[in-house]
Design an enzyme around this catalytic site. Structure first.
Site: not given
Length: 287
Positions: A101-102
């Site tokens: 994520h991210s």
């Protein structure tokens, strides 16, 4: 949704990392990588919805319950990539999938592009390439980073009188999150200090980068992907604000799904976590 989760420690040659472990011992090996200033709790809602996977959700160095890097060391993306590779070595995983994520998605793409023989598939959530900087900006950016490092000794982390105050601050932080998401991250990310609570994260994580990849560098990693890759984009996520990002996706070797929600759509609520899981379960089950 809840599932059995085990807290583990991983003693690498240069640092000790903490992680949450999900799933059966014989499950498909997956290393899950959270975003900047988050921790392994980022996957607390999603991981239980991904059956058949053996998920090691790391606290990156300097985050959560993992150790901070030694004095004089930094937190560059390629340092994280080495940490992940060493975790796989310790686990005995010759090949493994990455769920990122991210910032964790960025590290995943860099590692998969650099080590295609080790990474079996990529599941990415609202992250793909780092912020970039061109060559003519490099001297100025390095100067700013060096000055920030010199000033770090005089800076102090914020102290919150109550956990609720820290939760409210996290709700308004970079990649704003729901209260429930902030509470999950705070449970793992806060520690008691005189006067209340502060974040466990290393203060050096907020320093500006001394060197950024150029746009050509960043694209080269994404274009080098050899394994199956699926990117879930949040309709109101951070990537949608990047200029010309949609055009970039057209030429990259990955599938893209767009879902309602913000940057932490996999953590903000149960519906978002289920929607992300509904994308990833067939992806991980594919031959």
């Amino acid at each position: 949704m809840s599932a059995h989760v085990e807290e583990i420690r991983l003693n690498l040659p240069h640092i000790e990392l903490a992680a949450h472990l999900y799933g059966p011992e014989d499950g498909q090996p997956v290393i899950a990588l959270h975003g900047w200033l988050d921790n392994a709790a980022s996957f607390a809602r999603l991981a239980p919805r991904l059956p058949g996977l053996r998920i090691v959700a790391l606290d990156f160095a300097g985050h959560g319950h993992s150790a901070h890097r030694a004095p004089g060391a930094g937190y560059l993306l390629w340092d994280y990539a080495l940490d992940v590779l060493l975790v796989a070595e310790q686990l005995g995983w010759d090949r493994f999938a990455l769920l990122g994520h991210s910032m964790g998605a960025i590290v995943s793409v860099m590692l998969a592009g650099a080590m295609p023989d080790r990474v079996s598939r990529l599941a990415l959530i609202d992250g793909l390439m780092p912020y970039t900087g061109e060559a003519d900006q490099a001297p100025t950016k390095l100067g700013e980073a060096l000055l920030a490092q010199l000033a770090l000794a005089a800076k102090r982390k914020p102290v919150y009188a109550a956990i609720d105050r820290a939760v409210e601050a996290r709700m308004k932080g970079v990649g704003a999150v729901s209260r429930e998401a902030a509470e999950l991250l705070a449970q793992r990310g806060l520690m008691p200090v005189a006067g209340g609570y502060t974040w466990r994260t290393d203060s050096r994580l907020t320093l500006p980068s001394p060197l950024r990849l150029t746009r050509a560098h960043a694209l080269a990693f994404a274009r080098s992907l050899k394994c199956p890759a699926l990117l879930v984009l949040a309709e109101h996520g951070l990537l949608q604000t990047e200029p010309k990002f949609v055009e970039l996706l057209d030429g990259l070797p990955l599938d893209v799904r767009r879902l309602p929600g913000k940057h932490h759509l996999h953590l903000d609520d149960e519906a978002g976590a289920q929607a992300v899981a509904d994308c990833f379960n067939p992806f991980f089950a594919a031959p």
